[in-house]
Design a protein around this motif. Structure first.
Motif, PDB file in Angstrom:
ATOM      1  N   ARG A 277      -3.674 -38.431 -10.165  1.00 27.39           N
ATOM      2  CA  ARG A 277      -4.674 -37.406  -9.833  1.00 27.39           C
ATOM      3  C   ARG A 277      -4.190 -36.019 -10.271  1.00 27.39           C
TER       4      ARG A 277
ATOM      5  N   ASP B 172      -6.007 -33.841 -13.134  1.00 25.90           N
ATOM      6  CA  ASP B 172      -6.544 -32.518 -12.789  1.00 25.90           C
ATOM      7  C   ASP B 172      -6.024 -31.475 -13.776  1.00 25.90           C
TER       8      ASP B 172
ATOM      9  N   ARG C 215      -7.780 -32.025 -17.140  1.00 22.60           N
ATOM     10  CA  ARG C 215      -9.150 -31.492 -17.104  1.00 22.60           C
ATOM     11  C   ARG C 215      -9.133 -29.978 -17.343  1.00 22.60           C
TER      12      ARG C 215
ATOM     13  N   HIS D 274     -11.782 -44.412  -9.546  1.00 22.07           N
ATOM     14  CA  HIS D 274     -12.142 -43.028  -9.221  1.00 22.07           C
ATOM     15  C   HIS D 274     -13.054 -42.518 -10.334  1.00 22.07           C
ATOM     16  N   ARG D 275     -14.307 -42.908 -10.252  1.00 23.36           N
ATOM     17  CA  ARG D 275     -15.269 -42.667 -11.334  1.00 23.36           C
ATOM     18  C   ARG D 275     -15.499 -41.181 -11.621  1.00 23.36           C
ATOM     19  N   ASP D 276     -15.147 -40.305 -10.705  1.00 24.07           N
ATOM     20  CA  ASP D 276     -15.310 -38.874 -10.958  1.00 24.07           C
ATOM     21  C   ASP D 276     -14.329 -38.365 -12.016  1.00 24.07           C
ATOM     22  N   TYR D 277     -13.433 -39.228 -12.488  1.00 20.08           N
ATOM     23  CA  TYR D 277     -12.519 -38.880 -13.575  1.00 20.08           C
ATOM     24  C   TYR D 277     -12.876 -39.599 -14.877  1.00 20.08           C
TER      25      TYR D 277
ATOM     26  N   ASP E 122     -15.246 -39.179 -16.929  1.00 15.90           N
ATOM     27  CA  ASP E 122     -15.680 -38.299 -18.018  1.00 15.90           C
ATOM     28  C   ASP E 122     -14.521 -37.823 -18.879  1.00 15.90           C
TER      29      ASP E 122
ATOM     30  N   ARG F  56     -19.449 -36.180 -22.576  1.00 14.77           N
ATOM     31  CA  ARG F  56     -18.885 -34.970 -21.958  1.00 14.77           C
ATOM     32  C   ARG F  56     -19.958 -33.902 -21.873  1.00 14.77           C
ATOM     33  N   ASP F  57     -19.889 -33.115 -20.825  1.00 20.47           N
ATOM     34  CA  ASP F  57     -20.854 -32.011 -20.651  1.00 20.47           C
ATOM     35  C   ASP F  57     -20.587 -30.894 -21.616  1.00 20.47           C
TER      36      ASP F  57
END
Length: 97
Positions: A57, A61, A64, A84-87, A89, A96-97
């Motif tokens: 994590r 982080d 990112r 941990h699907r919030d990672y 991307d 990607r946004d």
């Protein structure tokens, strides 16, 4: 118990320290815009405390914040991201946004 995750670029790995002692690491290969995680290891004396997840994590982080894509060749990192699907991307080739 003081826990810290930090990049150790000279060793090409993220390290997790417990009370100032390195307790594990996640090795990587860094290229332009991509970080490939190849191996993660926690010292046997520190296993079973969730340090592997804390290490991943913290590393992700940081990644990112550096706008890098992740290639998780390490089975531990890959499995952690899947849980941990919030990672997700961050994974290379993901939208990607």
């Amino acid at each position: 118990m003081a826990i810290e995750v930090a990049d150790a670029p000279e060793a090409k790995r993220y390290e997790i320290s417990v009370d100032g002692e390195v307790a594990g690491y996640a090795e990587y290969i860094l290229t332009d815009g991509l970080i490939t995680f190849t191996h993660t290891e926690i010292d046997p004396g520190h296993e079973g405390r969730g340090l592997g997840g804390t290490l991943v994590r913290g590393a992700l982080d940081d990644v990112r914040g550096r706008s890098l894509a992740v290639l998780p060749l390490c089975p531990f990192v890959k499995g952690w991201i899947q849980r941990h699907r919030d990672y997700a991307d961050l994974v290379y080739g993901a939208p990607r946004d």
